[in-house]
Design a protein around this motif. Structure first.
Motif, PDB file in Angstrom:
ATOM      1  N   ASN A   3      -3.994   0.848  -6.494  1.00  0.00           N
ATOM      2  CA  ASN A   3      -2.530   0.811  -7.144  1.00  0.00           C
ATOM      3  C   ASN A   3      -2.385   0.097  -8.219  1.00  0.00           C
ATOM      4  OD1 ASN A   3      -0.664   0.600  -8.013  1.00  0.00           O
ATOM      5  ND2 ASN A   3       0.215   2.267  -6.418  1.00  0.00           N
ATOM      6  N   GLU A   6       1.357  -1.769  -7.318  1.00  0.00           N
ATOM      7  CA  GLU A   6       1.847  -1.934  -6.910  1.00  0.00           C
ATOM      8  C   GLU A   6       1.394  -2.922  -5.536  1.00  0.00           C
ATOM      9  OE1 GLU A   6       5.542  -1.792  -6.272  1.00  0.00           O
ATOM     10  OE2 GLU A   6       5.924  -0.572  -7.750  1.00  0.00           O
ATOM     11  N   THR A   7       0.697  -3.990  -6.832  1.00  0.00           N
ATOM     12  CA  THR A   7      -0.471  -5.253  -6.082  1.00  0.00           C
ATOM     13  C   THR A   7      -0.234  -6.465  -7.195  1.00  0.00           C
ATOM     14  OG1 THR A   7      -1.898  -4.343  -6.943  1.00  0.00           O
ATOM     15  CG2 THR A   7      -1.825  -3.346  -5.407  1.00  0.00           C
ATOM     16  N   ASP A  34       2.480  -7.944 -10.041  1.00  0.00           N
ATOM     17  CA  ASP A  34       3.020  -6.670  -9.123  1.00  0.00           C
ATOM     18  C   ASP A  34       4.034  -6.464 -10.188  1.00  0.00           C
ATOM     19  OD1 ASP A  34       3.663  -5.026  -7.193  1.00  0.00           O
ATOM     20  OD2 ASP A  34       5.742  -6.221  -6.162  1.00  0.00           O
ATOM     21  N   THR A 107      -2.489  -9.109  -2.661  1.00  0.00           N
ATOM     22  CA  THR A 107      -1.427  -8.583  -2.206  1.00  0.00           C
ATOM     23  C   THR A 107      -0.421  -6.862  -2.541  1.00  0.00           C
ATOM     24  OG1 THR A 107      -0.620 -10.838  -2.279  1.00  0.00           O
ATOM     25  CG2 THR A 107       0.455 -10.659  -1.578  1.00  0.00           C
ATOM     26  N   ASN A 108       0.118  -6.104  -1.726  1.00  0.00           N
ATOM     27  CA  ASN A 108       0.733  -5.781  -1.856  1.00  0.00           C
ATOM     28  C   ASN A 108       1.757  -5.545  -2.443  1.00  0.00           C
ATOM     29  OD1 ASN A 108      -0.914  -3.371  -0.208  1.00  0.00           O
ATOM     30  ND2 ASN A 108      -0.932  -3.749   0.858  1.00  0.00           N
ATOM     31  N   ALA A 113      -0.084   1.307   1.963  1.00  0.00           N
ATOM     32  CA  ALA A 113      -1.268   0.336   1.714  1.00  0.00           C
ATOM     33  C   ALA A 113      -2.304   0.112   0.626  1.00  0.00           C
ATOM     34  CB  ALA A 113      -2.601   0.452   3.223  1.00  0.00           C
ATOM     35  N   HIS A 114      -2.458  -0.681   0.377  1.00  0.00           N
ATOM     36  CA  HIS A 114      -3.592  -0.803  -1.360  1.00  0.00           C
ATOM     37  C   HIS A 114      -5.330  -1.539  -0.918  1.00  0.00           C
ATOM     38  CE1 HIS A 114      -0.281   0.988  -3.368  1.00  0.00           C
ATOM     39  NE2 HIS A 114       0.264   0.033  -3.018  1.00  0.00           N
TER      40      HIS A 114
END
Length: 127
Positions: A3, A6-7, A34, A107-108, A113-114
């Motif tokens: 993703n 979103e990380t 993020d 980091t998500n 979960a990514h």
């Protein structure tokens, strides 16, 4: 990265730290925050950063090759996918007095979960 938005992503050489996203004091690294897709490069010394503009836009599930090279005297070159995208000619915030560790951090930014895949890491130092 699975993703691109979103990380939080950090890849490079960073002083040993258990909370990369919370902030590091010293390092030379690529960073993607993020809620965005812009990849930047950071020189950080004693918690003061010198940052490039956007080097690339991350796309989900798409490999990207990043590299940086310090010539030992007056410049850090920054490369993305084999193309020189930027350079740091002002080295005020280049780490000079700390031991750095190879660091990869994902980091998500959401509850989902990514993942991140890393094909290889190459680090060398001339003595």
């Amino acid at each position: 990265v699975s993703n691109a938005t979103e990380t939080d992503v950090y890849v490079g050489l960073v002083i040993t730290d258990t909370d990369i996203v919370g902030g590091v004091s010293d390092g030379i690294y690529f960073k993607k925050a993020d809620d965005g897709t812009a990849l930047i490069h950071v020189l950080e010394k004693d918690s003061t950063e010198t940052v490039t503009g956007t080097l690339a836009t991350l796309v989900a599930d798409t490999y990207i090759e990043t590299a940086f090279y310090y010539n030992g005297k007056d410049e850090v070159e920054v490369w993305v996918d084999g193309v020189k995208k930027a350079s740091h000619a002002v080295l005020t915030n280049l780490v000079q007095d700390e031991e750095l560790a190879v660091t990869i951090s994902l980091t998500n930014g959401s509850a989902v979960a990514h993942t991140m895949s890393v094909d290889y890491i190459y680090v060398c130092q001339e003595r």
